[in-house]
Design a protein around this motif. Structure first.
Motif, mmCIF file in Angstrom:
data_model
loop_
_atom_site.group_PDB
_atom_site.id
_atom_site.type_symbol
_atom_site.label_atom_id
_atom_site.label_comp_id
_atom_site.label_asym_id
_atom_site.label_seq_id
_atom_site.Cartn_x
_atom_site.Cartn_y
_atom_site.Cartn_z
ATOM 1 N N ILE A 65 31.330 27.523 -37.285
ATOM 2 C CA ILE A 65 32.693 28.052 -37.363
ATOM 3 C C ILE A 65 32.904 28.941 -36.153
ATOM 4 C CG2 ILE A 65 34.287 29.504 -38.674
ATOM 5 C CD1 ILE A 65 32.797 28.665 -41.213
ATOM 6 N N LYS A 66 33.847 28.562 -35.311
ATOM 7 C CA LYS A 66 34.132 29.337 -34.098
ATOM 8 C C LYS A 66 35.402 30.164 -34.300
ATOM 9 C CE LYS A 66 31.899 26.056 -30.941
ATOM 10 N NZ LYS A 66 32.049 25.203 -29.739
ATOM 11 N N LYS A 67 35.286 31.444 -33.995
ATOM 12 C CA LYS A 67 36.425 32.366 -34.091
ATOM 13 C C LYS A 67 36.609 33.043 -32.738
ATOM 14 C CE LYS A 67 37.961 32.959 -37.720
ATOM 15 N NZ LYS A 67 38.969 32.184 -38.478
ATOM 16 N N ASP A 68 37.840 33.319 -32.378
ATOM 17 C CA ASP A 68 38.075 33.945 -31.072
ATOM 18 C C ASP A 68 37.689 35.414 -31.105
ATOM 19 O OD1 ASP A 68 40.380 35.550 -31.882
ATOM 20 O OD2 ASP A 68 41.543 33.693 -31.855
ATOM 21 N N ALA A 69 37.574 36.001 -29.908
ATOM 22 C CA ALA A 69 37.052 37.360 -29.773
ATOM 23 C C ALA A 69 37.970 38.409 -30.404
ATOM 24 C CB ALA A 69 36.842 37.688 -28.290
ATOM 25 N N GLU A 70 39.243 38.045 -30.643
ATOM 26 C CA GLU A 70 40.189 38.989 -31.239
ATOM 27 C C GLU A 70 40.140 38.979 -32.763
ATOM 28 O OE1 GLU A 70 41.145 36.953 -28.540
ATOM 29 O OE2 GLU A 70 40.642 38.724 -27.333
ATOM 30 N N THR A 71 39.304 38.147 -33.341
ATOM 31 C CA THR A 71 39.174 38.085 -34.797
ATOM 32 C C THR A 71 38.848 39.474 -35.345
ATOM 33 O OG1 THR A 71 38.407 35.796 -34.730
ATOM 34 C CG2 THR A 71 37.869 37.067 -36.704
ATOM 35 N N THR A 72 39.560 39.878 -36.399
ATOM 36 C CA THR A 72 39.306 41.200 -36.976
ATOM 37 C C THR A 72 38.090 41.164 -37.888
ATOM 38 O OG1 THR A 72 40.678 40.847 -38.945
ATOM 39 C CG2 THR A 72 41.790 41.666 -36.958
ATOM 40 N N GLN A 73 37.567 42.334 -38.159
ATOM 41 C CA GLN A 73 36.428 42.439 -39.068
ATOM 42 C C GLN A 73 36.809 41.915 -40.450
ATOM 43 O OE1 GLN A 73 33.696 45.840 -38.847
ATOM 44 N NE2 GLN A 73 34.212 46.270 -40.984
ATOM 45 N N GLU A 74 38.021 42.235 -40.895
ATOM 46 C CA GLU A 74 38.472 41.787 -42.213
ATOM 47 C C GLU A 74 38.546 40.266 -42.279
ATOM 48 O OE1 GLU A 74 39.841 44.224 -40.409
ATOM 49 O OE2 GLU A 74 39.039 45.855 -41.677
ATOM 50 N N GLU A 75 39.032 39.629 -41.229
ATOM 51 C CA GLU A 75 39.096 38.167 -41.202
ATOM 52 C C GLU A 75 37.698 37.557 -41.247
ATOM 53 O OE1 GLU A 75 43.243 37.530 -38.611
ATOM 54 O OE2 GLU A 75 41.319 37.795 -37.595
ATOM 55 N N LEU A 76 36.764 38.159 -40.530
ATOM 56 C CA LEU A 76 35.392 37.658 -40.518
ATOM 57 C C LEU A 76 34.751 37.814 -41.895
ATOM 58 C CD1 LEU A 76 32.994 36.497 -39.002
ATOM 59 C CD2 LEU A 76 32.474 38.793 -38.151
ATOM 60 N N LEU A 77 35.003 38.939 -42.553
ATOM 61 C CA LEU A 77 34.450 39.161 -43.893
ATOM 62 C C LEU A 77 35.013 38.157 -44.901
ATOM 63 C CD1 LEU A 77 34.463 43.076 -44.013
ATOM 64 C CD2 LEU A 77 32.478 41.568 -43.746
ATOM 65 N N GLU A 78 36.270 37.759 -44.720
ATOM 66 C CA GLU A 78 36.867 36.750 -45.601
ATOM 67 C C GLU A 78 36.166 35.399 -45.438
ATOM 68 O OE1 GLU A 78 41.031 36.586 -44.788
ATOM 69 O OE2 GLU A 78 41.445 38.580 -45.646
ATOM 70 N N VAL A 79 35.816 35.049 -44.194
ATOM 71 C CA VAL A 79 35.097 33.805 -43.936
ATOM 72 C C VAL A 79 33.734 33.835 -44.626
ATOM 73 C CG1 VAL A 79 34.020 32.376 -42.148
ATOM 74 C CG2 VAL A 79 36.288 33.351 -41.756
ATOM 75 N N ILE A 80 33.045 34.967 -44.493
ATOM 76 C CA ILE A 80 31.716 35.100 -45.110
ATOM 77 C C ILE A 80 31.817 35.001 -46.627
ATOM 78 C CG2 ILE A 80 29.805 36.723 -45.510
ATOM 79 C CD1 ILE A 80 30.278 37.702 -42.607
ATOM 80 N N GLN A 81 32.826 35.635 -47.208
ATOM 81 C CA GLN A 81 32.981 35.589 -48.659
ATOM 82 C C GLN A 81 33.182 34.163 -49.151
ATOM 83 O OE1 GLN A 81 32.475 38.204 -50.734
ATOM 84 N NE2 GLN A 81 32.567 36.636 -52.327
ATOM 85 N N ALA A 82 33.981 33.390 -48.419
ATOM 86 C CA ALA A 82 34.201 31.991 -48.801
ATOM 87 C C ALA A 82 32.892 31.200 -48.749
ATOM 88 C CB ALA A 82 35.251 31.362 -47.884
ATOM 89 N N LEU A 83 32.064 31.468 -47.747
ATOM 90 C CA LEU A 83 30.777 30.779 -47.629
ATOM 91 C C LEU A 83 29.806 31.235 -48.716
ATOM 92 C CD1 LEU A 83 30.359 30.922 -43.733
ATOM 93 C CD2 LEU A 83 31.031 28.942 -45.108
ATOM 94 N N ASN A 84 29.861 32.519 -49.070
ATOM 95 C CA ASN A 84 29.038 33.013 -50.174
ATOM 96 C C ASN A 84 29.324 32.241 -51.460
ATOM 97 O OD1 ASN A 84 27.623 35.016 -48.775
ATOM 98 N ND2 ASN A 84 29.092 36.630 -49.267
ATOM 99 N N ASN A 85 30.587 31.873 -51.634
ATOM 100 C CA ASN A 85 31.020 31.208 -52.869
ATOM 101 C C ASN A 85 30.859 29.693 -52.822
ATOM 102 O OD1 ASN A 85 31.784 33.683 -54.003
ATOM 103 N ND2 ASN A 85 33.846 33.575 -53.138
ATOM 104 N N ASP A 86 30.428 29.163 -51.689
ATOM 105 C CA ASP A 86 30.300 27.712 -51.511
ATOM 106 C C ASP A 86 28.853 27.297 -51.802
ATOM 107 O OD1 ASP A 86 30.162 25.086 -50.652
ATOM 108 O OD2 ASP A 86 31.373 25.415 -48.847
ATOM 109 N N ALA A 87 28.662 26.583 -52.900
ATOM 110 C CA ALA A 87 27.302 26.219 -53.324
ATOM 111 C C ALA A 87 26.628 25.238 -52.377
ATOM 112 C CB ALA A 87 27.347 25.627 -54.734
ATOM 113 N N SER A 88 27.397 24.546 -51.544
ATOM 114 C CA SER A 88 26.794 23.599 -50.598
ATOM 115 C C SER A 88 26.246 24.295 -49.356
ATOM 116 C CB SER A 88 27.818 22.539 -50.184
ATOM 117 O OG SER A 88 28.838 23.107 -49.367
ATOM 118 N N VAL A 89 26.583 25.565 -49.186
ATOM 119 C CA VAL A 89 26.085 26.359 -48.055
ATOM 120 C C VAL A 89 24.924 27.211 -48.551
ATOM 121 C CG1 VAL A 89 26.628 28.140 -46.349
ATOM 122 C CG2 VAL A 89 28.346 26.412 -46.938
ATOM 123 N N HIS A 90 23.716 26.910 -48.070
ATOM 124 C CA HIS A 90 22.523 27.644 -48.495
ATOM 125 C C HIS A 90 22.151 28.750 -47.522
ATOM 126 C CE1 HIS A 90 22.175 23.533 -50.285
ATOM 127 N NE2 HIS A 90 21.968 24.260 -51.358
ATOM 128 N N GLY A 91 22.562 28.608 -46.262
ATOM 129 C CA GLY A 91 22.240 29.596 -45.248
ATOM 130 C C GLY A 91 23.449 29.956 -44.419
#
Length: 292
Positions: A65-91
Motif C-alpha cells: 500500500i503506497k501513500k504519499d508523503a502528505e498522508t496524515t498520521q490519522e489516515e495511516l492509523l485508519e489503514v492499519i486498523q483496517a488491516l488489523n481487522n482483515d483475517a487474510s492479512v497475517h503480517g
C-alpha cells in the motif's frame, strides 16, 4: 571463513516455500503480508519491492500500500486498523523511516502484536525479554541464525554487541542471553571499547560507523557479525562498507560476514519467516515445523 548470508537466505526461503505449500494444501491457509510505504524514499522503495518479490516467490499473498508523503498520521492509523481487522492479512509492516510529521512509535504500536512481523511492538519486545514466544526483529534473528549455523551451541560464549538500538542491539542481547551467552552491550559511552571487544568470542557490530571495528580490536578466532551498512565515497566511487574494517579483521576472525552479502539478505528472509510464524500462530499452529 566468510559467512555467505545470501546463500543461507536462499536456503531459508526454499524451506519456507515448502512449508507454505503444505500449509496451503492441508490447512487452506495462505500467509498474507501487507507492507505500507509512505513517501518516496528511494532506499525504502527498493526494500519494499524486494520484500514483495520474495514473498510472492515463496507462495505468500503480498500487497504493498503506497501513500504519499502528505498522508496524515490519522489516515495511516485508519489503514492499519483496517488491516488489523482483515483475517487474510497475517503480517503488517510499516516501512521506516516515516515522514517527520508522523510519530513512529504511535504507528508501530497501532499494529496488532500478533501481526507485527517487524517485532517492534512493545508486547513483542516484552515477550522476547522474558523468554516467551514472540515475533522477533528480523535483523537480529537473521544474525542469530547465521551464528548458530556456523558455531552450533553458543552456550558459555562471550558476546559483545556494539550498538544499543531498539532494532538490533537490544533484541540481539535478548536472543544471545536465551542461548546462554555472556553478553556485553557497548556503545558511544563505553570506556576502552577496543579492550572490551578483544575479550569477545562473538562480536556483533551494529553502530552505524564505517569501519569502526579494527583488526587489533578482535582476538584470534573470534566470530564477527557486521550489521552495519554505510555508503561512503572512496577513490571517487560510492561503495557500501560495514561497521567492521573487513580487510583488517578478516585475517583474524574464524568467521565473518561481508558487507554487502552477509546479514542484509537475512533480514528479508526472516521477515518472511515471521510472516509464516504469524499465520500459524493466528491459526492455532504453534510451530511452523509442525505443519501437517
Amino acid at each position: 571463513m566468510i559467512i555467505d548470508g545470501k546463500l543461507f537466505a536462499e536456503g531459508l526461503r526454499a524451506k519456507l516455500t515448502e512449508q507454505i505449500a503444505v500449509l496451503k494444501q492441508n490447512n487452506g491457509i495462505t500467509p498474507g503480508l501487507t507492507v505500507i510505504l509512505v513517501g518516496e524514499d528511494p532506499a525504502s522503495q527498493v526494500y519494499v519491492r524486494n520484500k514483495q518479490k520474495f514473498a510472492q516467490e515463496c507462495g505468500m499473498n503480498s500487497v504493498t500500500i503506497k501513500k504519499d508523503a502528505e498522508t496524515t498520521q490519522e489516515e495511516l492509523l485508519e489503514v492499519i486498523q483496517a488491516l488489523n481487522n482483515d483475517a487474510s492479512v497475517h503480517g503488517i509492516l510499516v516501512q521506516l523511516p516515516l515522514p517527520k510529521h508522523i510519530h513512529e512509535q504511535t504507528v508501530l504500536q497501532a499494529i496488532l502484536p500478533e501481526k507485527d512481523v517487524d517485532g517492534f511492538h512493545p508486547v513483542n519486545v516484552g515477550r522476547l525479554s522474558i523468554g516467551e514466544q514472540s515475533l522477533v526483529p528480523c535483523t537480529p534473528l537473521g544474525s542469530l541464525l547465521l551464528l548458530k549455523d556456523k558455531l552450533g551451541n553458543l552456550s558459555g560464549k562471550k558476546a559483545v554487541i556494539v550498538g544499543r538500538s531498539n532494532i538490533v542491539g537490544k533484541p540481539m542481547l535478548q536472543l544471545l542471553l536465551k542461548e546462554n551467552c555472556t553478553v556485553t552491550i557497548a556503545h558511544s559511552r563505553t570506556e576502552n571499547l577496543p579492550a572490551v571487544c578483544r575479550d569477545a568470542d562473538i562480536i556483533v557490530a551494529a553502530v552505524g560507523q564505517p569501519r569502526l571495528i579494527k583488526g587489533d580490536w578482535v582476538k584470534e578466532g573470534a566470530t564477527v557479525i557486521d550489521v552495519g551498512i554505510n555508503r561512503i565515497e572512496e577513490n571517487g566511487k560510492n561503495r557500501l562498507v560495514g561497521d567492521v574494517d573487513y580487510d583488517e579483521v578478516a585475517p583474524k576472525a574464524s568467521f565473518i560476514t561481508p558487507v554487502p552479502g552477509g546479514v542484509g539478505p537475512m533480514t528479508i528472509a526472516c521477515l518472511l519467516r515471521n510472516t509464516l510464524t504469524a499465520a500459524c500462530m493466528q491459526s492455532g499452529i504453534q510451530d511452523p515445523n509442525q505443519i501437517k
